[in-house]
Design an enzyme around this catalytic site. Sequence first.
Site, short mmCIF file in Angstrom:
data_model
loop_
_atom_site.label_atom_id
_atom_site.label_comp_id
_atom_site.label_asym_id
_atom_site.label_seq_id
_atom_site.Cartn_x
_atom_site.Cartn_y
_atom_site.Cartn_z
N THR A 211 6.93 -57.01 22.99
CA THR A 211 7.14 -56.53 24.37
C THR A 211 8.62 -56.25 24.58
O THR A 211 9.47 -56.77 23.85
CB THR A 211 6.63 -57.57 25.40
OG1 THR A 211 7.04 -57.16 26.70
CG2 THR A 211 7.21 -58.95 25.13
N GLY A 212 8.91 -55.43 25.58
CA GLY A 212 10.30 -55.09 25.90
C GLY A 212 10.44 -53.59 26.06
O GLY A 212 9.51 -52.92 26.49
N ARG B 33 3.20 -40.38 28.14
CA ARG B 33 4.04 -41.29 27.35
C ARG B 33 3.13 -42.27 26.60
O ARG B 33 2.35 -42.99 27.20
CB ARG B 33 4.99 -42.07 28.24
CG ARG B 33 5.75 -43.17 27.49
CD ARG B 33 6.54 -44.05 28.44
NE ARG B 33 7.29 -45.08 27.73
CZ ARG B 33 6.84 -46.32 27.50
NH1 ARG B 33 5.64 -46.67 27.92
NH2 ARG B 33 7.58 -47.19 26.83
N VAL B 34 3.27 -42.30 25.29
CA VAL B 34 2.52 -43.26 24.47
C VAL B 34 3.41 -44.48 24.28
O VAL B 34 4.55 -44.36 23.83
CB VAL B 34 2.14 -42.67 23.11
CG1 VAL B 34 1.36 -43.68 22.28
CG2 VAL B 34 1.31 -41.39 23.30
N THR C 136 4.23 -55.60 29.72
CA THR C 136 3.24 -55.55 28.66
C THR C 136 2.51 -56.88 28.74
O THR C 136 3.06 -57.85 29.24
CB THR C 136 3.93 -55.48 27.28
OG1 THR C 136 5.07 -54.64 27.37
CG2 THR C 136 3.00 -54.96 26.22
N ASP D 218 4.76 -48.16 22.83
CA ASP D 218 4.83 -48.92 21.58
C ASP D 218 3.64 -49.88 21.47
O ASP D 218 3.19 -50.20 20.37
CB ASP D 218 6.15 -49.68 21.52
CG ASP D 218 6.45 -50.38 22.84
OD1 ASP D 218 6.79 -49.67 23.81
OD2 ASP D 218 6.32 -51.60 22.92
N GLY E 297 10.52 -49.88 24.84
CA GLY E 297 9.88 -49.14 23.77
C GLY E 297 10.83 -48.71 22.67
O GLY E 297 10.54 -48.88 21.48
#
Lengths: 316, 316
Positions: free
Chosen positions: A228-229, A205-206, A177, A208, A231
């Site tokens: 970030t990381g 896929r949506v 991200t 986060d 989802g």
Amino acid sequence: MNKIAIAVHGGAGPDSEHIKSNIEGYKKGLEEAISKGYKILEKGGSAVEAVEAAVKSLEDNPLFNAGKGSALNSKAEVEMCSSIMSGKDLNSGAVATVKNVKNPVSLAKAVMEETKHIFLGGRGAMSFAEEINIPMEPDSYFITEYQYETYEKARKEAHGKQQPKARAEVNEKMHGTVGAVALDRNGNLAAATSTGGTEYCKEGRVADSAMTGIGSYANNQTCAVSSTGEGEVIIQRVTAFQVSAIMEYMNLSLQDASSYFMEEKCKDAKGDIGFIAVDTEGNVSIEFNSERMHRGYKTSDKEMWVGIYPPEAEAE
Amino acid sequence: MNKIAIAVHGGAGPDSEHIKSNIEGYKKGLEEAISKGYKILEKGGSAVEAVEAAVKSLEDNPLFNAGKGSALNSKAEVEMCSSIMSGKDLNSGAVATVKNVKNPVSLAKAVMEETKHIFLGGRGAMSFAEEINIPMEPDSYFITEYQYETYEKARKEAHGKQQPKARAEVNEKMHGTVGAVALDRNGNLAAATSTGGTEYCKEGRVADSAMTGIGSYANNQTCAVSSTGEGEVIIQRVTAFQVSAIMEYMNLSLQDASSYFMEEKCKDAKGDIGFIAVDTEGNVSIEFNSERMHRGYKTSDKEMWVGIYPPEAEAE
């Protein structure tokens, strides 16, 4: 003169050979993004403009998983997600699973500024992109050799196991991200986040990163946050907003709220999570539980700093 | 025996002639949804199963703007959004802008239970729907005479003004959502929300109902919440999760946190907002600032109750 500040990240996650062999490139990319955003702030530009410029710079850099250099989904397609939020009025914009848009963060900003909507996805988001003549690129622009090789490895692994679940197993292992948070001369905060998604994920896929309150949150009463990381971990904790909620309802400073969030709310996290945050006094806070998080900042009080590994491994 | 509870809503917003002339139908629809969910809870079923059943019942009812009876976007298409969350493990699932799926809430539940993902949108979500053989219906199933007439009125209005902005002006005026929250015998909470979107909205508009943390949130440590109203207002306030955050960080009861949220955080709201919530003791809390909110509940302690207008106009 009021203080200004910007912080950026290029994703939190596991270390890799690819990262180790591109450390200088990654650090240079973070520095460029910080410089672009900071220059706007120095000239009196808005926090929203600064986070857009910083995120654009990372989207345009093929090393980061956003814009050019995005991960490929299981159909070998690039689908990108982004969100942006303005702390002054709590307005926000977001786009999900868009293709061919050179800078998804700019499309998210256009949704915020030019529509009555907040969040557009898929074909509808792309129709809007065409309507406003935002720069588009062919598929080949987005696909880097590294991401193609990563896709091929995942595809062979999934195919080799000959189990439907194999796909799932290779999902979500890698994630990337980019994001930025800023404070401008007028005391306004903003946050923006953008991603190319996870390798070999399902079509549609949506991320986060596209979710206001989770990927990006900004509120002049508290702070601006970009997360970030993984989802699942980020969504379960409503990450970006939760830092703000802890500040407000526990009456803590940004640094104390950030530590509380990471130490108390993430202590059982079964996955990577990280975030950057800034408050209206120009304090920057960065937390992560992963092997590395590409990150950096520059403020009125502090020289530019960038790092990839945990503080003990970096001269902060 | 532990307490059980369920609450449902069928949207918060302005009153209308359509509502006035269908009061009995709406109340019957709410009662049916409550009964279906409550029966599952009585038999020892999970809160997740109960909220799915209640929301399915509202999706199948053409009076409510979700599933059959959804609003039409500016291309005269039905695009639906839904989310579901389990308070036991903080797992969630969501789908955005899906077409032809009879019960979007069941697809959201399948995303939660059968994939490594949390949120799927558009064509990708529909590929997954086909993969798991979830019931689909033709376009004509979803479009009711009332929604078609509403669309036509909006289209003529937009066209008559011959301004690009006219579209925006007719957007977001009407909104409808359905949702449910439940507490099961094992002390587990769940929330689910579903919507057909706003009339004459842009193609690809992702509703707040699809966003975990905003449309739906559930956490056994605090409460389960489903929100409704105008997307912008709901997203700006990270509504569903914010009720939980106020409970947790201000150490307030569900009722006090709900009142605080509505009175303090929504006092300047420039739009409709409402929510239903339940805690692990079976307390139900319902708040809204709009002319009406279709809503109702049944708990171990309280008989079934349904209402549409503010408490002072309803015998609660």
